[in-house]
Design a protein around this motif. Structure first.
Motif, PDB file in Angstrom:
ATOM      1  N   ASP A 155       0.823  -1.218   0.000  1.00  0.00           N
ATOM      2  CA  ASP A 155       0.000   0.000   0.000  1.00  0.00           C
ATOM      3  C   ASP A 155       0.852   1.260   0.000  1.00  0.00           C
ATOM      4  O   ASP A 155       0.404   2.312  -0.444  1.00  0.00           O
ATOM      5  CB  ASP A 155      -0.941   0.017   1.209  1.00  0.00           C
ATOM      6  N   SER A 172       4.423   2.859  -4.934  1.00  0.00           N
ATOM      7  CA  SER A 172       3.790   3.284  -6.188  1.00  0.00           C
ATOM      8  C   SER A 172       3.634   2.060  -7.085  1.00  0.00           C
ATOM      9  O   SER A 172       4.245   1.009  -6.847  1.00  0.00           O
ATOM     10  CB  SER A 172       4.664   4.327  -6.886  1.00  0.00           C
ATOM     11  N   SER A 173       2.858   2.193  -8.131  1.00  0.00           N
ATOM     12  CA  SER A 173       2.658   1.055  -9.044  1.00  0.00           C
ATOM     13  C   SER A 173       3.977   0.653  -9.700  1.00  0.00           C
ATOM     14  O   SER A 173       4.237  -0.532  -9.905  1.00  0.00           O
ATOM     15  CB  SER A 173       1.592   1.370 -10.097  1.00  0.00           C
ATOM     16  N   GLU A 174       4.851   1.626  -9.978  1.00  0.00           N
ATOM     17  CA  GLU A 174       6.157   1.319 -10.569  1.00  0.00           C
ATOM     18  C   GLU A 174       7.014   0.532  -9.574  1.00  0.00           C
ATOM     19  O   GLU A 174       7.699  -0.427  -9.949  1.00  0.00           O
ATOM     20  CB  GLU A 174       6.895   2.601 -10.977  1.00  0.00           C
ATOM     21  N   ILE A 214       5.930  -1.366  -7.196  1.00  0.00           N
ATOM     22  CA  ILE A 214       5.355  -2.709  -7.064  1.00  0.00           C
ATOM     23  C   ILE A 214       5.854  -3.604  -8.190  1.00  0.00           C
ATOM     24  O   ILE A 214       6.216  -4.761  -7.966  1.00  0.00           O
ATOM     25  CB  ILE A 214       3.808  -2.656  -7.028  1.00  0.00           C
ATOM     26  N   GLU A 215       5.928  -3.069  -9.415  1.00  0.00           N
ATOM     27  CA  GLU A 215       6.440  -3.854 -10.543  1.00  0.00           C
ATOM     28  C   GLU A 215       7.899  -4.239 -10.329  1.00  0.00           C
ATOM     29  O   GLU A 215       8.297  -5.377 -10.589  1.00  0.00           O
ATOM     30  CB  GLU A 215       6.282  -3.069 -11.850  1.00  0.00           C
TER      31      GLU A 215
END
Length: 136
Positions: free
Chosen positions: A90, A93-95, A97-98
């Motif tokens: 949580d 950022s989405s980046e 997480i990747e």
């Protein structure tokens, strides 16, 4: 109960030895006397709840890591780990997480090796990586 004391003592000793740490060093890091560390490792007694948490923290493990599997299952450990993972995710950022997913999937053996380093080795590695990042 004696078997549980012995199991926990052996686990703590194993984690301590894997870090090339003495009972004196573990005692200092966990604010626990060396004699208490030794009696716990020999399976002669349990430490206080607070000292056990401090010992685990100094070793970089959780209380669940030193309990026998049959005791951990009763504590619903998988959901606790899932909650911890969700809290961490949580915050990313989405980046990020990747990147994290790529690291975990493709480089798990490297991550395990890093996890097994001694605290001194981890500091050297961190210093080295910081020097690379600062010299881009």
């Amino acid at each position: 109960m004696n078997e549980l004391k012995k199991y926990i003592g052996e686990k703590i000793k194993g984690y301590r030895k894997s870090l090339n740490m003495t009972t004196v060093e573990l005692g200092e890091l966990s604010n626990t006397s060396q004699s208490t560390i030794s009696t716990i490792e020999r399976g002669e007694r349990f430490g206080t709840f607070e000292s056990m948490i401090n010992i685990c923290k100094a070793l970089g493990v959780t209380l669940y890591d030193i309990l026998p599997p049959e005791n951990s299952e009763n504590l619903n450990v998988p959901s606790l780990h899932s909650e911890r993972i969700n809290i961490i995710l949580d915050r990313l950022s989405s980046e990020d997480i990747e990147v994290t997913e790529t690291l975990v999937v493709n480089y798990m053996s490297l991550l395990r090796m890093i996890s097994d380093l001694t605290p001194t080795q981890k500091k050297y590695l961190t210093d080295f990586l910081n020097s690379i990042m600062n010299n881009k």
